[in-house]
Scaffold this active site. Structure first.
Site, PDB file in Angstrom:
ATOM      1  N   LYS A  71      65.488  17.456  34.098  1.00  0.00           N
ATOM      2  CA  LYS A  71      66.481  17.181  33.054  1.00  0.00           C
ATOM      3  C   LYS A  71      67.080  18.461  32.456  1.00  0.00           C
ATOM      4  CE  LYS A  71      64.930  12.553  31.750  1.00  0.00           C
ATOM      5  NZ  LYS A  71      64.545  11.650  30.648  1.00  0.00           N
ATOM      6  N   ASP A 107      69.432   8.474  27.089  1.00  0.00           N
ATOM      7  CA  ASP A 107      68.120   8.068  26.555  1.00  0.00           C
ATOM      8  C   ASP A 107      68.219   7.628  25.092  1.00  0.00           C
ATOM      9  OD1 ASP A 107      66.513   8.336  28.799  1.00  0.00           O
ATOM     10  OD2 ASP A 107      66.062  10.442  28.417  1.00  0.00           O
TER      11      ASP A 107
HETATM   12  P1  NAP Z   1      56.564  15.152  27.411  1.00  0.00           P
HETATM   13  O1  NAP Z   1      57.842  15.936  27.358  1.00  0.00           O
HETATM   14  O2  NAP Z   1      55.514  15.521  28.373  1.00  0.00           O
HETATM   15  O3  NAP Z   1      55.937  15.134  25.901  1.00  0.00           O
HETATM   16  C1  NAP Z   1      54.702  14.547  25.658  1.00  0.00           C
HETATM   17  C2  NAP Z   1      54.398  14.567  24.156  1.00  0.00           C
HETATM   18  O4  NAP Z   1      53.173  13.845  23.958  1.00  0.00           O
HETATM   19  C3  NAP Z   1      54.190  15.944  23.554  1.00  0.00           C
HETATM   20  O5  NAP Z   1      54.683  15.949  22.241  1.00  0.00           O
HETATM   21  C4  NAP Z   1      52.670  16.087  23.556  1.00  0.00           C
HETATM   22  O6  NAP Z   1      52.168  16.910  22.518  1.00  0.00           O
HETATM   23  C5  NAP Z   1      52.233  14.674  23.297  1.00  0.00           C
HETATM   24  N1  NAP Z   1      50.898  14.410  23.822  1.00  0.00           N
HETATM   25  C6  NAP Z   1      50.543  14.304  25.128  1.00  0.00           C
HETATM   26  N2  NAP Z   1      49.222  14.028  25.241  1.00  0.00           N
HETATM   27  C7  NAP Z   1      48.729  13.975  23.956  1.00  0.00           C
HETATM   28  C8  NAP Z   1      47.444  13.712  23.389  1.00  0.00           C
HETATM   29  N3  NAP Z   1      46.386  13.457  24.170  1.00  0.00           N
HETATM   30  N4  NAP Z   1      47.310  13.717  22.042  1.00  0.00           N
HETATM   31  C9  NAP Z   1      48.394  13.969  21.239  1.00  0.00           C
HETATM   32  N5  NAP Z   1      49.632  14.212  21.715  1.00  0.00           N
HETATM   33  C10 NAP Z   1      49.807  14.213  23.061  1.00  0.00           C
HETATM   34  O7  NAP Z   1      56.902  13.622  27.712  1.00  0.00           O
HETATM   35  P2  NAP Z   1      58.245  12.809  27.411  1.00  0.00           P
HETATM   36  O8  NAP Z   1      59.145  12.900  28.587  1.00  0.00           O
HETATM   37  O9  NAP Z   1      58.769  13.182  26.081  1.00  0.00           O
HETATM   38  O10 NAP Z   1      57.688  11.302  27.400  1.00  0.00           O
HETATM   39  C11 NAP Z   1      56.800  10.866  26.361  1.00  0.00           C
HETATM   40  C12 NAP Z   1      56.401   9.413  26.609  1.00  0.00           C
HETATM   41  O11 NAP Z   1      57.552   8.574  26.491  1.00  0.00           O
HETATM   42  C13 NAP Z   1      55.857   9.187  28.022  1.00  0.00           C
HETATM   43  O12 NAP Z   1      54.655   8.441  27.929  1.00  0.00           O
HETATM   44  C14 NAP Z   1      56.926   8.401  28.745  1.00  0.00           C
HETATM   45  O13 NAP Z   1      56.369   7.444  29.615  1.00  0.00           O
HETATM   46  C15 NAP Z   1      57.665   7.714  27.604  1.00  0.00           C
HETATM   47  N6  NAP Z   1      59.102   7.560  27.906  1.00  0.00           N
HETATM   48  C16 NAP Z   1      59.618   6.297  27.964  1.00  0.00           C
HETATM   49  C17 NAP Z   1      60.975   6.127  28.224  1.00  0.00           C
HETATM   50  C18 NAP Z   1      61.567   4.747  28.285  1.00  0.00           C
HETATM   51  O14 NAP Z   1      62.674   4.587  28.803  1.00  0.00           O
HETATM   52  N7  NAP Z   1      60.909   3.742  27.765  1.00  0.00           N
HETATM   53  C19 NAP Z   1      61.811   7.250  28.415  1.00  0.00           C
HETATM   54  C20 NAP Z   1      61.237   8.516  28.348  1.00  0.00           C
HETATM   55  C21 NAP Z   1      59.877   8.654  28.095  1.00  0.00           C
HETATM   56  P3  NAP Z   1      52.106  18.537  22.637  1.00  0.00           P
HETATM   57  O15 NAP Z   1      53.482  19.020  22.303  1.00  0.00           O
HETATM   58  O16 NAP Z   1      51.084  18.904  21.627  1.00  0.00           O
HETATM   59  O17 NAP Z   1      51.687  18.831  24.074  1.00  0.00           O
END
Ligand code: NAP
Length: 283
Positions: A71, A107
């Site tokens: 992205k 998004d």
């Molecule tokens: P990302 O960029 O990898 O960000 C993950 C976030 O989660 C970070 O803020 C991270 O914190 C936090 N995190 C991960 N593991 C953790 C834990 N064990 N305890 C506390 N915080 C934790 O991922 P993303 O792309 O933003 O996606 C996030 C979620 O949204 C995913 O699960 C994805 O499946 C979902 N999503 C859904 C859609 C949809 O269309 N429904 C679209 C996009 C994403 P740190 O900064 O501290 O590492």
């Protein structure tokens, strides 16, 4: 009718990408609209986004959906970008207009559409709490602010990253105080944009969840962006204390619908795409 010499090609790029529901959602819509278009998945390794865009231009691929890990690179290498792509530094969609590649990000708009559809929630004047600071949190936080939320507080395990997201959001953005129950209790909308709601083990004592569901209450709208499982244990717990709950499937469907509209200029058959998402494992 299968693809032929006149078929317009779109696709999704990512790695891994074979699990992506994008081709199925878009192909369902193309069939319903009676368009000779087809969508396929392209496995593209990290670092190859610029080459993929050149391939898109050379082959006349009309549109791309973009997922991890491309992205940010796509936002950098397209010819033009929307204001949202510029603000986020991330694109989830590319539109090819006669060789000029424009980066878009659907998004946040998809998130707002799903909130409206599932809970009739409009962010104007509302207090919002976003948990997480990754790409999804960023898109959601900016969309809420752009839609007039009075405040968008960001809570994240790594506080420095929460500050970065709050800065992207602008005047309404701020870092939430971790461990402050009032921060959660006073929010009209709470959005979990981390994967942690999936963790069954955390449900035992709530210790791994940045927002324990017992702090949530009736009258709040609570969203978990994760859509498998539907609902996550965290979202189920939020429902059990009386909150109105929304899972991530609607965002998935609406962001895909918005991509199709950008590519084709036609209204997307959202209800059909929704049914297809549920039928194909978005459960
Ligand atoms: P990302 O960029 O990898 O960000 C993950 C976030 O989660 C970070 O803020 C991270 O914190 C936090 N995190 C991960 N593991 C953790 C834990 N064990 N305890 C506390 N915080 C934790 O991922 P993303 O792309 O933003 O996606 C996030 C979620 O949204 C995913 O699960 C994805 O499946 C979902 N999503 C859904 C859609 C949809 O269309 N429904 C679209 C996009 C994403 P740190 O900064 O501290 O590492």
């Amino acid at each position: 009718m299968g693809p032929d010499a006149h078929t317009t090609i779109v696709g999704v790029i990512g790695q891994p990408v074979r699990h992506s529901l994008s081709p199925m959602l878009h192909n369902t819509a193309f069939a319903a609209l009676d368009l000779n278009w087809t969508s396929v998945a392209f496995e593209v390794a990290a670092g190859q986004a610029a080459a993929a865009l050149e391939g898109m231009r050379a082959l006349g691929i009309a549109g791309l959906s973009v997922t991890m890990p491309h992205k940010a690179a796509v936002a950098e290498f397209v010819d033009e970008r929307s204001a949202i792509v510029t603000a986020l530094g991330a694109a989830n969609c590319v539109v090819n207009r006669e060789g000029t590649l424009r980066g878009e990000n659907t998004d946040g708009g998809g998130f707002l559409a799903s909130l409206d559809r599932a809970a009739a929630f409009a962010p104007a004047g509302k207090r919002c709490l976003v948990i997480g600071a990754g790409g999804a949190a960023r898109a959601v936080a900016l969309a809420l602010a752009d839609a007039g939320a009075s405040s968008v507080a960001v809570l994240n395990r790594t506080a420095a990253r929460a500050a970065e997201v709050a800065a992207v959001v602008g005047a309404a953005g701020r870092v939430a105080q971790a461990g402050d129950p009032a921060e959660v209790g006073q929010a009209d909308l709470v959005v979990n944009a981390t994967p942690v709601g999936m963790n069954e083990a955390a449900a035992a004592d709530g210790s791994d969840w940045l927002v324990p569901p017992m702090l949530l209450h009736q009258g709040q709208v609570v969203v978990d962006l994760v859509y498998a499982p539907r609902p996550t244990p965290w979202l189920a717990a939020a429902g059990a204390v009386g909150a109105t709950t929304v899972d991530g499937l609607g965002m998935l469907v609406h962001q895909a619908a918005a991509q199709l509209e950008l590519w084709t200029g036609l209204p997307a058959p959202v209800d059909l795409m929704w049914q297809a998402a549920v039928a194909h494992g978005g459960v």
